[in-house]
Write a protein that holds these residues in place. Structure first.
Motif, PDB file in Angstrom:
ATOM      1  N   ALA A 489       0.856  -1.175   0.000  1.00  0.00           N
ATOM      2  CA  ALA A 489       0.000   0.000   0.000  1.00  0.00           C
ATOM      3  C   ALA A 489       0.896   1.230   0.000  1.00  0.00           C
ATOM      4  CB  ALA A 489      -0.911   0.012   1.223  1.00  0.00           C
ATOM      5  N   VAL A 490       0.709   2.111  -0.971  1.00  0.00           N
ATOM      6  CA  VAL A 490       1.483   3.351  -1.052  1.00  0.00           C
ATOM      7  C   VAL A 490       0.603   4.492  -0.563  1.00  0.00           C
ATOM      8  CG1 VAL A 490       2.770   4.924  -2.551  1.00  0.00           C
ATOM      9  CG2 VAL A 490       2.776   2.468  -3.028  1.00  0.00           C
ATOM     10  N   MET A 491       1.100   5.232   0.453  1.00  0.00           N
ATOM     11  CA  MET A 491       0.328   6.330   1.023  1.00  0.00           C
ATOM     12  C   MET A 491       1.036   7.655   0.810  1.00  0.00           C
ATOM     13  SD  MET A 491      -1.256   4.715   4.500  1.00  0.00           S
ATOM     14  CE  MET A 491      -2.323   6.158   4.663  1.00  0.00           C
ATOM     15  N   HIS A 492       0.243   8.697   0.622  1.00  0.00           N
ATOM     16  CA  HIS A 492       0.771  10.042   0.420  1.00  0.00           C
ATOM     17  C   HIS A 492      -0.209  11.049   0.995  1.00  0.00           C
ATOM     18  CE1 HIS A 492       3.041  13.292  -1.252  1.00  0.00           C
ATOM     19  NE2 HIS A 492       2.144  13.615  -2.164  1.00  0.00           N
ATOM     20  N   ARG A 493       0.266  11.814   1.978  1.00  0.00           N
ATOM     21  CA  ARG A 493      -0.541  12.843   2.635  1.00  0.00           C
ATOM     22  C   ARG A 493      -1.873  12.295   3.144  1.00  0.00           C
ATOM     23  NH1 ARG A 493       0.634  17.981  -1.484  1.00  0.00           N
ATOM     24  NH2 ARG A 493       2.887  18.065  -1.063  1.00  0.00           N
ATOM     25  N   GLY A 494      -1.789  11.111   3.749  1.00  0.00           N
ATOM     26  CA  GLY A 494      -2.952  10.532   4.397  1.00  0.00           C
ATOM     27  C   GLY A 494      -3.912   9.797   3.493  1.00  0.00           C
ATOM     28  N   LYS A 495      -3.576   9.711   2.218  1.00  0.00           N
ATOM     29  CA  LYS A 495      -4.452   9.031   1.270  1.00  0.00           C
ATOM     30  C   LYS A 495      -3.752   7.814   0.675  1.00  0.00           C
ATOM     31  CE  LYS A 495      -6.930  13.249  -0.052  1.00  0.00           C
ATOM     32  NZ  LYS A 495      -7.301  14.164  -1.162  1.00  0.00           N
ATOM     33  N   LEU A 496      -4.554   6.804   0.341  1.00  0.00           N
ATOM     34  CA  LEU A 496      -4.021   5.615  -0.319  1.00  0.00           C
ATOM     35  C   LEU A 496      -3.976   5.883  -1.816  1.00  0.00           C
ATOM     36  CD1 LEU A 496      -3.206   2.594   0.147  1.00  0.00           C
ATOM     37  CD2 LEU A 496      -5.569   2.017  -0.404  1.00  0.00           C
ATOM     38  N   VAL A 497      -2.755   5.881  -2.390  1.00  0.00           N
ATOM     39  CA  VAL A 497      -2.633   6.191  -3.813  1.00  0.00           C
ATOM     40  C   VAL A 497      -2.438   4.942  -4.660  1.00  0.00           C
ATOM     41  CG1 VAL A 497      -1.735   8.510  -3.392  1.00  0.00           C
ATOM     42  CG2 VAL A 497      -0.134   6.611  -3.615  1.00  0.00           C
ATOM     43  N   ARG A 498      -2.077   3.814  -4.023  1.00  0.00           N
ATOM     44  CA  ARG A 498      -1.847   2.590  -4.796  1.00  0.00           C
ATOM     45  C   ARG A 498      -1.876   1.404  -3.843  1.00  0.00           C
ATOM     46  NH1 ARG A 498       0.398   2.449 -10.037  1.00  0.00           N
ATOM     47  NH2 ARG A 498       1.589   0.596 -10.615  1.00  0.00           N
ATOM     48  N   PHE A 499      -2.568   0.325  -4.216  1.00  0.00           N
ATOM     49  CA  PHE A 499      -2.653  -0.860  -3.359  1.00  0.00           C
ATOM     50  C   PHE A 499      -2.886  -2.098  -4.211  1.00  0.00           C
ATOM     51  CE2 PHE A 499      -5.485  -3.879  -1.092  1.00  0.00           C
ATOM     52  CZ  PHE A 499      -4.552  -4.343  -0.172  1.00  0.00           C
ATOM     53  N   LYS A 504       2.223  -6.053  -8.919  1.00  0.00           N
ATOM     54  CA  LYS A 504       1.419  -5.057  -9.631  1.00  0.00           C
ATOM     55  C   LYS A 504       1.780  -3.641  -9.196  1.00  0.00           C
ATOM     56  CE  LYS A 504      -3.370  -3.751 -10.643  1.00  0.00           C
ATOM     57  NZ  LYS A 504      -4.809  -4.079 -10.415  1.00  0.00           N
ATOM     58  N   VAL A 505       1.900  -3.431  -7.887  1.00  0.00           N
ATOM     59  CA  VAL A 505       2.173  -2.084  -7.359  1.00  0.00           C
ATOM     60  C   VAL A 505       3.541  -1.582  -7.795  1.00  0.00           C
ATOM     61  CG1 VAL A 505       2.540  -0.751  -5.238  1.00  0.00           C
ATOM     62  CG2 VAL A 505       0.619  -2.345  -5.396  1.00  0.00           C
ATOM     63  N   PHE A 510       3.000   3.808 -13.428  1.00  0.00           N
ATOM     64  CA  PHE A 510       2.923   4.323 -12.083  1.00  0.00           C
ATOM     65  C   PHE A 510       2.172   5.648 -12.043  1.00  0.00           C
ATOM     66  CE2 PHE A 510       7.141   2.072 -12.067  1.00  0.00           C
ATOM     67  CZ  PHE A 510       6.755   1.029 -11.228  1.00  0.00           C
ATOM     68  N   ASP A 511       1.567   5.917 -10.893  1.00  0.00           N
ATOM     69  CA  ASP A 511       1.109   7.274 -10.621  1.00  0.00           C
ATOM     70  C   ASP A 511       2.344   8.119 -10.323  1.00  0.00           C
ATOM     71  OD1 ASP A 511       1.360   7.489  -7.395  1.00  0.00           O
ATOM     72  OD2 ASP A 511       0.785   5.465  -8.024  1.00  0.00           O
ATOM     73  N   ASP A 512       2.197   9.448 -10.314  1.00  0.00           N
ATOM     74  CA  ASP A 512       3.348  10.347 -10.176  1.00  0.00           C
ATOM     75  C   ASP A 512       4.101  10.122  -8.866  1.00  0.00           C
ATOM     76  OD1 ASP A 512       2.753  11.440 -12.610  1.00  0.00           O
ATOM     77  OD2 ASP A 512       1.751  13.219 -11.800  1.00  0.00           O
ATOM     78  N   TYR A 513       3.366   9.932  -7.749  1.00  0.00           N
ATOM     79  CA  TYR A 513       4.041   9.820  -6.458  1.00  0.00           C
ATOM     80  C   TYR A 513       4.809   8.504  -6.334  1.00  0.00           C
ATOM     81  CZ  TYR A 513       5.098   9.476  -1.555  1.00  0.00           C
ATOM     82  OH  TYR A 513       5.767   9.323  -0.370  1.00  0.00           O
ATOM     83  N   THR A 514       4.193   7.395  -6.750  1.00  0.00           N
ATOM     84  CA  THR A 514       4.885   6.107  -6.687  1.00  0.00           C
ATOM     85  C   THR A 514       6.113   6.119  -7.584  1.00  0.00           C
ATOM     86  OG1 THR A 514       2.772   4.990  -6.270  1.00  0.00           O
ATOM     87  CG2 THR A 514       4.617   3.609  -6.932  1.00  0.00           C
ATOM     88  N   ASP A 515       5.994   6.764  -8.733  1.00  0.00           N
ATOM     89  CA  ASP A 515       7.128   6.889  -9.647  1.00  0.00           C
ATOM     90  C   ASP A 515       8.276   7.639  -8.976  1.00  0.00           C
ATOM     91  OD1 ASP A 515       8.342   6.560 -12.254  1.00  0.00           O
ATOM     92  OD2 ASP A 515       8.041   8.704 -12.536  1.00  0.00           O
ATOM     93  N   LEU A 516       7.962   8.747  -8.290  1.00  0.00           N
ATOM     94  CA  LEU A 516       8.979   9.519  -7.582  1.00  0.00           C
ATOM     95  C   LEU A 516       9.613   8.699  -6.464  1.00  0.00           C
ATOM     96  CD1 LEU A 516      10.412  12.218  -6.893  1.00  0.00           C
ATOM     97  CD2 LEU A 516       8.427  12.765  -5.443  1.00  0.00           C
ATOM     98  N   LEU A 517       8.777   7.970  -5.722  1.00  0.00           N
ATOM     99  CA  LEU A 517       9.267   7.164  -4.601  1.00  0.00           C
ATOM    100  C   LEU A 517      10.257   6.101  -5.078  1.00  0.00           C
ATOM    101  CD1 LEU A 517       8.528   7.146  -1.539  1.00  0.00           C
ATOM    102  CD2 LEU A 517       6.998   5.247  -2.034  1.00  0.00           C
ATOM    103  N   LEU A 518       9.902   5.398  -6.143  1.00  0.00           N
ATOM    104  CA  LEU A 518      10.754   4.321  -6.652  1.00  0.00           C
ATOM    105  C   LEU A 518      12.055   4.854  -7.253  1.00  0.00           C
ATOM    106  CD1 LEU A 518       8.042   2.042  -8.307  1.00  0.00           C
ATOM    107  CD2 LEU A 518       9.263   1.634  -6.177  1.00  0.00           C
ATOM    108  N   LYS A 519      11.986   6.021  -7.879  1.00  0.00           N
ATOM    109  CA  LYS A 519      13.174   6.605  -8.490  1.00  0.00           C
ATOM    110  C   LYS A 519      14.130   7.206  -7.452  1.00  0.00           C
ATOM    111  CE  LYS A 519      11.285   7.722 -13.046  1.00  0.00           C
ATOM    112  NZ  LYS A 519      10.842   8.824 -13.959  1.00  0.00           N
ATOM    113  N   SER A 520      13.635   7.388  -6.215  1.00  0.00           N
ATOM    114  CA  SER A 520      14.445   8.037  -5.179  1.00  0.00           C
ATOM    115  C   SER A 520      15.222   7.045  -4.322  1.00  0.00           C
ATOM    116  CB  SER A 520      13.547   8.893  -4.275  1.00  0.00           C
ATOM    117  OG  SER A 520      12.899   9.907  -5.008  1.00  0.00           O
TER     118      SER A 520
END
Length: 543
Positions: A489-499, A504-505, A510-520
């Motif tokens: 489960a990927v969370m960002h600012r209190g919301k679930l953005v991917r699960f 699959k996740v 990717f959504d923008d936030y998950t893409d940033l997280l994985l690239k970092s």
């Protein structure tokens, strides 16, 4: 080019006072030598107790925790600072040699504005006038990429983020124009996305100011991005010393090779997602001040599997764990466990409901009573949940110590007598003592060295195979997710953005936030940081 810092045959000792025994002299660092040129960075890497911070502080002629520098030389521009005496050393600390601590939050005075603290050393050492110091601070705020640099210094420490505070501490160290800075794990407590910004800012600042640096860390992937040379340490001795390229690409020693290859394996996820143990439905939660942290969060966890919850600080990961345990009743939604809705508040749950859900905390140090022995720490839930005492309780504690691969020789030790990894194993045994069906693991390896952390992860997986316990694993480390998770489960600012299932996740699109997280996530690759920053600049220009 002559060496700015030259450490020769350094020896550091301390005195220990075992109960009922005469004092003993313990060697912390033995026969360590290295050189650092102006504008260059030497990375010091190794496990806890390797002597990294102790060696770093020797560059300030300082021995912490009763440690004393008993041999060798620490030459700054050819002058042995160990021979300066107390008053002489004070003329270089915070002036010619500065220090950046791991926890910026603990290093700043909350009652004073950041700008005043950044320029304090420059004024106290009479290096520059107030006007010059303020101009220097503004320049550094810009170099370090801090927001609104003209007014940033007017803020108090609590008014900025952790990453901004860490950069402000770097500005404080750079302000007096020091010749050498000692960075002591400056990004360990930061999220991967924030860590990238701080690493980039530190590297840019060093290049701009031509300051030399010692960079202390237990993360080889991080130090590879910022260091020119690396020294690998273990038990206070040098294991290997060479260029960053040589250490990363062609390490000579087995220990270094183990550091380079740690956590390269990936666990295959479980296929059956049907037998649900934990179900979180439309949960929203906040605190008494009215600030809402979680917004309509839903996810589930099958029996005997691991759900990894990832996201940066402030994403709501730990708050969700508090909701699951009942420490923070949700404002909306419900938590279902094994088909039955759990009472929202901890006080409303039965003893058996409490037993079935246990928790392992990030900092084992603060989660244990320092005045209790291992026997007492692990034994308490055994007595509380099962009513066992005396020999029967001790026998159960022994079984748990065997299960966590420690053994009964640790029965009567106190937390202070254990290493970081041993403390975390005891915390695991304490959770297992209740025979739970679900364990919430809140960043349990983030404060540990890579090899120790890998041992803890392997232990958790082994215990899961033996007991079919389920885990909710809270982390910001994607490498851990790949190693242990079944679902993510990927969370960002209190919301679930991917699960969903891990495969699959962690697979595009990717959504923008998950893409940033994985690239970092730092990779064991020379030039990785520059590559990431270049990609970010191109993406920003394209937008």
């Amino acid at each position: 080019m002559p060496d700015l810092l030259s450490v020769k045959n350094l020896k550091i000792e301390a005195t220990s006072y075992p109960p009922g025994e005469p004092p003993k002299t313990v060697t912390l660092v033995e026969n360590v030598s290295f050189d650092v040129q102006k504008g260059k960075v030497l990375g010091l890497i190794g496990e806890s107790g390797a002597g990294k911070s102790t060696i770093g502080l020797s560059a300030l002629a300082y021995g912490r925790g009763g440690a004393s520098i008993t041999g060798g030389q620490v030459l700054l521009n050819g002058k042995d600072i160990l021979a300066l005496g107390r008053d002489g050393v004070r003329t270089i600390r915070g002036c010619k040699v500065c220090y950046v601590a791991q926890s910026a939050a603990a290093a700043f005075n909350p009652a004073h504005k950041l700008g005043e603290q950044v320029i304090e050393a420059s004024l106290r050492h009479k290096i520059m006038s107030r006007t010059e110091a303020e101009k220097r601070a503004l320049y550094l705020f810009k170099v370090l990429g801090l927001p609104n640099p003209e007014t940033f210094g007017d803020r108090y420490p609590h008014q900025v983020s952790g990453g901004q505070l860490q950069r402000a501490m770097t500005a404080m160290a750079l302000c007096p124009n020091p010749e050498l800075i000692v960075f002591d794990e400056p990004t360990t407590a930061l999220d991967v996305t924030t860590q990238i910004d701080v690493l980039a800012a530190i590297k840019h600042a060093i290049e701009e100011t031509h300051t030399a640096a010692l960079y202390i860390t237990h993360d080889l992937a991080v130090v590879a991005q910022i260091s020119d040379d690396i020294m690998v340490l273990r038990h206070g001795k040098t294991v290997e010393y060479g260029t960053t390229k040589q250490i990363i690409e062609a390490p000579n020693q087995d220990y270094t090779r183990a550091l380079v290859s740690v956590r390269q394996t990936k666990r295959e996820e479980a296929r059956d997602q049907s037998n649900t143990l934990l179900k979180i439905e439309h949960v929203s939660a906040g605190y008494a001040n009215g600030f809402k942290v979680l917004h309509d969060v839903s996810m589930h966890l099958p029996k005997g599997q691991t759900l990894a919850i990832v996201g940066e600080s402030g994403s709501g990961k730990s708050t969700l764990a508090r909701v699951i345990t009942g420490l923070l009743p949700p404002q909306d939604g419900k938590i279902t466990f094994d088909g039955k809705e759990l009472p929202k508040a901890l006080s409303g749950r039965t003893k058996d409901e409490l037993r079935r859900v246990q928790m392992i905390y990030q900092m084992a140090d603060t989660a244990m009573n320092p005045r209790q022995t291992v026997r007492d720490i692990i034994g308490r839930p055994i007595s509380f949940y099962y009513g066992l005492h005396g020999a029967k309780k001790t026998e159960r504690v022994r079984q748990l110590l065997d299960q966590i691969e420690m053994g009964d020789r640790f029965l009567d030790r106190y937390p202070a007598e254990l290493s970081g990894g041993q403390k975390q194993r005891v915390a695991i045994a304490r959770a297992l003592a209740a025979k739970p069906e679900l364990i919430l693991c809140d960043e349990p390896t983030s404060a540990l060295d890579p090899l120790v952390a890998e041992g803890i992860l392997n232990l958790l997986l082994k215990l899961q195979e033996e007991t079919a316990v389920s885990y909710v694993f809270i982390t910001h480390d994607i490498a851990i997710v790949r190693a242990i998770a079944d679902s993510v489960a990927v969370m960002h600012r209190g919301k679930l953005v991917r699960f969903g299932p891990k495969s699959k996740v962690l697979s595009p699109p990717f959504d923008d936030y998950t893409d940033l997280l994985l690239k970092s996530v730092p990779e064991m690759e020379l030039g990785w940081l520059e590559k990431v920053l270049t990609t970010r600049r191109m993406e920003s220009a394209g937008n």
